[in-house]
Each structure stands twice: as structure tokens, then as C-alpha cells.
Design an enzyme around this catalytic site. Structure first.
Site, PDB file in Angstrom:
ATOM      1  N   ASN A 144      14.781  -1.452   8.243  1.00 60.31           N
ATOM      2  CA  ASN A 144      13.892  -2.475   8.786  1.00 60.31           C
ATOM      3  C   ASN A 144      13.417  -1.987  10.158  1.00 60.31           C
ATOM      4  O   ASN A 144      14.208  -1.857  11.090  1.00 60.31           O
ATOM      5  CB  ASN A 144      14.625  -3.819   8.919  1.00 60.31           C
ATOM      6  CG  ASN A 144      13.691  -4.897   9.439  1.00 60.31           C
ATOM      7  OD1 ASN A 144      13.254  -4.843  10.584  1.00 60.31           O
ATOM      8  ND2 ASN A 144      13.363  -5.846   8.605  1.00 60.31           N
ATOM      9  N   LYS A 145      12.129  -1.703  10.229  1.00 55.59           N
ATOM     10  CA  LYS A 145      11.525  -1.122  11.455  1.00 55.59           C
ATOM     11  C   LYS A 145      11.809  -1.936  12.711  1.00 55.59           C
ATOM     12  O   LYS A 145      12.041  -1.396  13.769  1.00 55.59           O
ATOM     13  CB  LYS A 145      10.000  -1.137  11.348  1.00 55.59           C
ATOM     14  CG  LYS A 145       9.336  -0.069  10.671  1.00 55.59           C
ATOM     15  CD  LYS A 145       7.827  -0.061  10.931  1.00 55.59           C
ATOM     16  CE  LYS A 145       7.086  -1.359  10.897  1.00 55.59           C
ATOM     17  NZ  LYS A 145       7.007  -2.072   9.662  1.00 55.59           N
ATOM     18  N   GLY A 175       8.574   1.345   3.366  1.00 58.89           N
ATOM     19  CA  GLY A 175       7.357   2.075   3.724  1.00 58.89           C
ATOM     20  C   GLY A 175       6.162   1.753   2.845  1.00 58.89           C
ATOM     21  O   GLY A 175       5.161   2.466   2.867  1.00 58.89           O
ATOM     22  N   ARG A 192       0.831  -1.207   0.000  1.00 61.24           N
ATOM     23  CA  ARG A 192       0.000   0.000   0.000  1.00 61.24           C
ATOM     24  C   ARG A 192       0.867   1.260   0.000  1.00 61.24           C
ATOM     25  O   ARG A 192       2.039   1.236   0.351  1.00 61.24           O
ATOM     26  CB  ARG A 192      -0.926   0.035   1.209  1.00 61.24           C
ATOM     27  CG  ARG A 192      -0.222   0.065   2.564  1.00 61.24           C
ATOM     28  CD  ARG A 192      -0.116   1.424   3.195  1.00 61.24           C
ATOM     29  NE  ARG A 192       0.670   1.413   4.418  1.00 61.24           N
ATOM     30  CZ  ARG A 192       1.938   1.758   4.470  1.00 61.24           C
ATOM     31  NH1 ARG A 192       2.588   2.114   3.391  1.00 61.24           N
ATOM     32  NH2 ARG A 192       2.595   1.733   5.614  1.00 61.24           N
ATOM     33  N   ASP A 197      -1.828  -1.018   7.657  1.00 56.63           N
ATOM     34  CA  ASP A 197      -1.356  -1.806   6.510  1.00 56.63           C
ATOM     35  C   ASP A 197      -2.244  -3.024   6.269  1.00 56.63           C
ATOM     36  O   ASP A 197      -2.628  -3.335   5.139  1.00 56.63           O
ATOM     37  CB  ASP A 197       0.084  -2.284   6.751  1.00 56.63           C
ATOM     38  CG  ASP A 197       0.995  -1.139   7.119  1.00 56.63           C
ATOM     39  OD1 ASP A 197       0.586   0.019   6.905  1.00 56.63           O
ATOM     40  OD2 ASP A 197       2.101  -1.383   7.626  1.00 56.63           O
ATOM     41  N   ASP A 219      -2.174   6.020  13.106  1.00 57.59           N
ATOM     42  CA  ASP A 219      -3.096   4.873  13.264  1.00 57.59           C
ATOM     43  C   ASP A 219      -3.011   4.305  14.679  1.00 57.59           C
ATOM     44  O   ASP A 219      -4.026   4.017  15.317  1.00 57.59           O
ATOM     45  CB  ASP A 219      -2.869   3.787  12.193  1.00 57.59           C
ATOM     46  CG  ASP A 219      -1.456   3.225  12.118  1.00 57.59           C
ATOM     47  OD1 ASP A 219      -0.519   3.802  12.737  1.00 57.59           O
ATOM     48  OD2 ASP A 219      -1.261   2.199  11.429  1.00 57.59           O
TER      49      ASP A 219
HETATM   50  P1  ADP Z   1       8.028  -2.450   5.084  1.00 60.56           P
HETATM   51  O1  ADP Z   1       7.918  -0.987   5.261  1.00 60.56           O
HETATM   52  O2  ADP Z   1       8.307  -2.827   3.661  1.00 60.56           O
HETATM   53  O3  ADP Z   1       6.882  -3.212   5.648  1.00 60.56           O
HETATM   54  P2  ADP Z   1       9.644  -3.678   7.188  1.00 60.56           P
HETATM   55  O4  ADP Z   1      10.960  -3.218   7.703  1.00 60.56           O
HETATM   56  O5  ADP Z   1       8.508  -3.662   8.144  1.00 60.56           O
HETATM   57  O6  ADP Z   1       9.339  -2.842   5.884  1.00 60.56           O
HETATM   58  O7  ADP Z   1       9.783  -5.195   6.644  1.00 60.56           O
HETATM   59  C1  ADP Z   1      10.685  -5.544   5.646  1.00 60.56           C
HETATM   60  C2  ADP Z   1      11.061  -7.012   5.797  1.00 60.56           C
HETATM   61  O8  ADP Z   1       9.990  -7.867   5.337  1.00 60.56           O
HETATM   62  C3  ADP Z   1      12.253  -7.410   4.934  1.00 60.56           C
HETATM   63  O9  ADP Z   1      13.472  -7.085   5.589  1.00 60.56           O
HETATM   64  C4  ADP Z   1      12.045  -8.932   4.817  1.00 60.56           C
HETATM   65  O10 ADP Z   1      12.480  -9.596   5.985  1.00 60.56           O
HETATM   66  C5  ADP Z   1      10.520  -9.049   4.762  1.00 60.56           C
HETATM   67  N1  ADP Z   1      10.088  -9.135   3.346  1.00 60.56           N
HETATM   68  C6  ADP Z   1       9.522  -8.179   2.592  1.00 60.56           C
HETATM   69  N2  ADP Z   1       9.252  -8.632   1.326  1.00 60.56           N
HETATM   70  C7  ADP Z   1       9.659  -9.907   1.291  1.00 60.56           C
HETATM   71  C8  ADP Z   1       9.668 -10.940   0.285  1.00 60.56           C
HETATM   72  N3  ADP Z   1       9.208 -10.740  -0.944  1.00 60.56           N
HETATM   73  N4  ADP Z   1      10.169 -12.142   0.623  1.00 60.56           N
HETATM   74  C9  ADP Z   1      10.650 -12.353   1.867  1.00 60.56           C
HETATM   75  N5  ADP Z   1      10.668 -11.462   2.846  1.00 60.56           N
HETATM   76  C10 ADP Z   1      10.190 -10.237   2.578  1.00 60.56           C
HETATM   77  P1  NG1 Z   2       5.320   0.569   7.290  1.00 64.84           P
HETATM   78  O1  NG1 Z   2       5.752   1.740   6.557  1.00 64.84           O
HETATM   79  O2  NG1 Z   2       4.665  -0.451   6.432  1.00 64.84           O
HETATM   80  O3  NG1 Z   2       6.386  -0.002   8.107  1.00 64.84           O
HETATM   81  C1  NG1 Z   2       4.292   1.395   9.668  1.00 64.84           C
HETATM   82  C2  NG1 Z   2       3.199   0.711  10.478  1.00 64.84           C
HETATM   83  C3  NG1 Z   2       1.821   1.362  10.236  1.00 64.84           C
HETATM   84  C4  NG1 Z   2       1.883   2.868  10.431  1.00 64.84           C
HETATM   85  C5  NG1 Z   2       3.039   3.446   9.592  1.00 64.84           C
HETATM   86  C6  NG1 Z   2       3.241   4.924   9.817  1.00 64.84           C
HETATM   87  C7  NG1 Z   2       3.474  -1.691  10.899  1.00 64.84           C
HETATM   88  C8  NG1 Z   2       3.276  -3.064  10.397  1.00 64.84           C
HETATM   89  N1  NG1 Z   2       3.100  -0.694  10.100  1.00 64.84           N
HETATM   90  O4  NG1 Z   2       4.120   1.099   8.298  1.00 64.84           O
HETATM   91  O5  NG1 Z   2       0.864   0.793  11.113  1.00 64.84           O
HETATM   92  O6  NG1 Z   2       2.012   3.225  11.773  1.00 64.84           O
HETATM   93  O7  NG1 Z   2       4.287   2.797   9.899  1.00 64.84           O
HETATM   94  O8  NG1 Z   2       2.087   5.637   9.493  1.00 64.84           O
HETATM   95  O9  NG1 Z   2       3.987  -1.515  11.984  1.00 64.84           O
END
Ligand code: ADP
Ligand code: NG1
Length: 485
Positions: free
Chosen positions: A240-241, A150, A44, A197, A53
Site C-alpha cells: 500500500n503506497k 500497481g 489500468r 491513473d 508522470d
Molecule cells: P493500487 O496500486 O492498487 O492503486 P494502493 O496501495 O494505492 O494500490 O491502494 C490500495 C488500497 O485501495 C487498498 O489497500 C484498499 O484500501 C483500497 N481498495 C482497492 N480496491 C478496493 C475495493 N474493491 N474495495 C475497497 N477498497 C479498495
Molecule cells: P499505482 O501503481 O496505481 O499506485 C502510482 C501513481 C501514478 C504513477 C505510478 C508510477 C497514484 C495514485 N498513482 O500508481 O501516478 O506515478 O505510481 O508510474 O499515486
């Protein structure tokens, strides 16, 4: 999950698209059998309403075309075999008994292993099923959402895994229930996400963004102005959050701000108040009045843990237990005024953004409606400029009050602004993408200029490669199961 009811995740015939056919073929090559179904969950882009949120305020995202596909087939063994189309993601297998047995661990740098997001989804599904399941699962995953940017790749992965497991066990669950379940189970990864999300992943509809409200979870369509295009551009900084405490730190700062704002003889012992929207409701004030109240009741730029404990009349242990998370317990200083100001002002911007879209739609000038020939291009420009300014203000607030931007995101926003395009960081921040609002007729020119001025000149990237980091997008469908049976 029969998928015939509009409240449920739809079940569709397997499309002939190249990507779906490829995952089916690769699944066969990997496991020596056909998959029984393919679950698809989109990423998204959030148009406005960032980091609010988890404070209980509405947000306004739309689903992307990019997604996570999970092909699955049942196995009699109580085992889950997890493979990924991308060889950089290692294979993983796990015997499944009960959700309590599934532990989520990180690598030596504190970053979760990729399959842990799948395990979060499985754990949530098992919890929902009360550990009653009849078969194991082979899963083959293929994703094209840029990770750690993101755009919600992690939630799409968690949600697709949870959906696949529930579908395989014939569970009945409507779209709002599964969205809430997935929001809860993604928290096993360690971050206290708000649910945006997973909500948009399941409740999205083609051609419109969604205004998402909480308690109870609800999505209301927002038709975007017909002449508006949304362009997503990657800053090339990934974060990576779950590997840092930046995100949770903001969550708990908002909790503590709520506690202080609610401090009054009748409410200070009310431990149930932990979100900024709960305080607003309790005090029966407008968002504007809450902004004024923040200046009155949270005057300091920094609050120490000691003084917060004194003000809230709790011990440090109570504070740790009631409000902090394992990765924020060691923190000693908190910024409450800045975070609360961002949240209340961003919540106001979401309302304004939505109102402008609704008005523009009512005046007959939006997607799917008959064009109002009496509307001039001046009116159209005014609408896009008003929406754009809200987006620019959102970015400024995320940068200076919420401190979740990144130099590269700011540079993208600055270059866009010089090209007369309003933009903002989207998602959690600290890297990742911007979303820009651009009149349709300028999209080609804007993308071309950003390719040159950011990717080629600033990042030294080949022009052809630059094209893969920037794309125009329109609102897409939510999660679906493909199955020919
Ligand atoms: P986002 O903002 O994209 O949600 P996050 O930091 O929360 O970022 O999560 C990213 C992590 O999700 C990656 O480091 C990986 O571990 C996992 N991930 C995302 N896409 C894939 C994929 N296609 N296959 C395997 N793992 C994935
Ligand atoms: P992304 O950008 O997907 O990591 C995160 C939070 C949302 C929201 C946004 C900021 C998760 C899974 N997602 O999104 O709930 O707080 O940051 O608006 O923690």
C-alpha cells in the site's frame, strides 16, 4: 453531467451483465431501495513511462476490464453511507457539511482505511461544488481490480466516488476536468501522485492505449501492433503506497534534482521550477542532453540534507516547507543522480515506444486496419522485439536506478526473459504486477509456463489458483455512468 457531449463522462443504459445486475440486487438488499445509477471506473496497466508522470513527462497506459463499480442513490439527509460488497471492508457513515470537515486518517500501522479513498473523492467533489449540494448519498461498492498491485485500484475507487457524488448533484464536468480533479483529491491520502491513473480512467478508449501529456492534460490514441498481446501477472507481493514513504521519497528526490539541475545565476531563486520537465524546458535541451547534464551537475551518489540546503541557499525549514512532504521531512540523505537518470531515460523510452507503434500503424499493420500483405512476419517480430526491449530496459532502470522493484517482480521478469518474453513492473512497484509483451500466438504457452514455473514451482500455489493471478488484456473503455432514466 448530461453525458451526451463526447467531452463528458458517457451515460449509458444499464447493461444486463451479471456483475451489474448483482450490485443492483445487493444494493437493494442493503438499503431497501433501488440505486439511481451505477458509476464504473476501470483500473489500468501502464505499458511504459513509470514514475515520470509527476515529473511532467508523457506516459502510455491503457484501461483494464477490471473496475470499481459504485451503485448510488440519493437521500435527503446530508449523510453518506458507504458499504462494500466485500465483507473485509467495513461499513462507514459520515455526516457531510463541508469539505474542510472531511479528515483522512490512517489505521495504527499508518495504512489508510479503505473508505478514506472514498472520502478523498467526496472531498474533491465538495470542493468542486463549493460545498453546495442538495442531497446525501447511499453508496454500495464492488471492485475486482487486484488491490495494492500497481493496477490503480485506489484511483479507480477515488474517481468512482467523486464521479458518483458529482453525478448525483447534477454537476457539469468534462472528462479532463474530472480526471484532474480526481488526481488532486487522491493526494489527500498522503501520496503525491502524478495523475496518470485518473487520466486514463476517464480518457481511455477501447482498442487503443493512450499517450498522456500534461499541462494541459491530453490523451492521444496509440494503436498497438495487431500481433501484440499484453499479459499481466501478479507477483503476489502487495504494497500500500500510502502506508510507506517510498513513493513520496522518489517524488521529492526528483524535485530536489530539478532544483540542482536548474542551479544557475538566473534560475536558482526561481521557486516555481520543481519538475524535471520544467528544467528541460527552461534549459531548452533534448532529453539526451539532459542525461549528459545529470552526470555533470549531479555527480554524487548521495546528497545530504545539509549540503542540499547550502547548495540551494535555503534553511532546513525552507527546504521542509518548499519541497518535502510530512512523511519525508525526517530524511537526511537523497539519491538525485539515479532518480533523474531514470526519469529522462524513461521519458525517451516512451517517445520511442510510441514512435514504433505509430510507424507500425502507418505501415498498415495494426488493430482495426487492413492488413498489409506485403509485411513479413520478420517485420512483425522486429517491431515486437523493439517494443519489448524498451520494456525490459524500463524494468532494469526501475530496479537499479529507481529502486522500486521487488525480488518477486524481478523473478517474474527473469522467468519471462528465459521464455523469450520481455516484461517490466507496472505501476508504482515495490510489489504488484508485471506487464509482458507477448506475440499473440505465444500467449497460451507463455501463460501456461509462467503458471508452472512461478506460481506452482516457486510460490507453491495450486495450478487452478495460479490462473487467477495472470491474464491477457486488451485496451478497454474509460469511466461511464449507467442509468436507465
Ligand atoms: P493500487 O496500486 O492498487 O492503486 P494502493 O496501495 O494505492 O494500490 O491502494 C490500495 C488500497 O485501495 C487498498 O489497500 C484498499 O484500501 C483500497 N481498495 C482497492 N480496491 C478496493 C475495493 N474493491 N474495495 C475497497 N477498497 C479498495
Ligand atoms: P499505482 O501503481 O496505481 O499506485 C502510482 C501513481 C501514478 C504513477 C505510478 C508510477 C497514484 C495514485 N498513482 O500508481 O501516478 O506515478 O505510481 O508510474 O499515486
Amino acid at each position: 453531467m448530461n453525458g451526451n457531449n463526447s467531452d463528458q463522462v458517457p451515460i449509458r443504459k444499464v447493461p444486463s451483465s451479471e456483475r451489474i445486475q448483482r450490485i443492483i440486487k445487493e444494493f437493494y438488499n442493503e438499503f431497501g431501495c433501488q440505486p439511481a445509477f451505477v458509476a464504473r471506473v476501470p483500473g489500468r496497466v501502464n505499458l511504459i513511462g513509470e514514475h515520470i508522470d509527476y515529473c511532467g513527462y508523457p506516459v502510455l497506459p491503457m484501461a483494464l476490464e477490471q473496475d470499481i463499480l459504485v451503485a448510488g442513490s440519493l437521500t435527503e439527509e446530508h449523510k453518506v453511507c458507504i458499504r462494500n460488497a466485500n465483507p473485509k471492508y467495513v461499513t462507514f457513515e459520515l455526516e457531510i457539511k463541508a469539505y474542510d470537515d472531511i479528515t483522512i486518517t490512517a489505521d495504527k500501522d499508518g495504512k489508510p482505511f479503505w473508505y478514506n479513498y472514498v472520502l478523498c473523492g467526496l472531498k474533491g467533489a465538495l470542493e468542486h461544488l463549493n460545498n453546495e449540494f442538495s442531497s446525501g448519498l447511499r453508496l454500495y461498492i464492488d471492485g475486482n481490480i487486484p488491490p495494492a498491485s500497481g493496477l490503480s485500484s485506489s484511483s479507480a475507487l477515488v474517481s468512482a466516488a467523486c464521479l458518483a457524488f458529482l453525478y448525483a448533484q447534477n454537476a457539469t464536468l468534462n472528462r479532463t476536468e474530472i480526471a484532474s480533479l480526481c488526481a488532486r483529491c487522491e493526494r489527500y491520502i498522503g501520496t503525491q501522485g502524478g495523475g496518470m491513473d485518473q487520466a486514463i480512467a476517464f480518457l481511455a478508449e477501447k482498442y487503443c492505449a493512450q499517450y498522456i501529456t500534461w499541462n494541459p492534460l491530453k490523451a492521444t490514441k496509440v494503436v498497438l501492433p495487431e500481433d501484440a498481446s499484453f499479459v499481466v501477472a501478479h507477483s503476489l507481493a502487495e504494497i500500500n503506497k500510502a502506508a510507506t514513504n517510498d513513493y513520496n521519497r522518489r517524488v521529492i528526490e526528483c524535485r530536489l534534482a530539478s532544483k540542482l539541475l536548474a542551479l544557475s545565476p538566473e534560475t536558482n531563486k526561481d521557486q516555481s521550477i520543481i519538475t524535471l520537465s520544467q528544467v528541460q524546458k527552461l534549459l531548452d535541451k533534448t532529453l539526451e542532453e539532459m542525461v549528459t547534464l545529470v552526470y555533470e551537475r549531479l555527480p554524487k551518489s548521495i546528497y545530504t540534507k545539509d549540503e542540499l540546503c547550502k547548495m540551494l541557499e535555503i534553511s532546513e525549514e525552507e527546504m521542509d516547507k518548499l519541497y518535502l512532504t510530512p512523511n519525508t521531512r525526517h530524511l537526511t540523505e537523497f539519491k538525485l543522480k539515479q532518480r533523474a537518470l531514470h526519469v529522462y531515460e524513461e521519458a525517451l523510452r516512451v517517445e520511442e515506444f510510441r514512435e514504433i507503434c505509430v510507424q507500425s500503424n502507418m505501415n498498415g499493420k495494426s488493430n482495426g486496419s487492413i492488413r498489409d500483405k506485403t509485411r513479413s512476419s520478420g517485420d512483425e517480430n522486429e517491431i515486437l522485439t523493439s517494443l519489448g526491449k524498451l520494456m525490459s530496459n524500463s524494468h532494469e532502470s526501475l530496479k537499479s536506478l529507481y529502486e522500486c522493484s521487488h525480488g518477486k517482480l524481478d523473478l517474474l521478469v527473469d522467468i519471462s526473459s528465459k521464455l523469450n518474453v520481455h516484461s517490466r513492473l507496472t505501476g508504482a512497484g515495490w510489489g504488484g504486477c508485471i506487464v509482458a509483451l507477448c506475440p499473440n500466438e505465444n500467449v497460451k504457452n507463455y501463460i501456461e509456463k509462467l503458471e508452472n514455473e512461478y506460481y506452482v514451482e516457486h510460490c507453491n500455489i495450486d495450478k487452478n489458483k495460479a490462473k487467477s493471478y495472470i491474464f491477457a488484456t486488451t485496451p478497454n473503455y474509460g469511466a461511464v455512468i449507467y442509468n436507465n432514466q
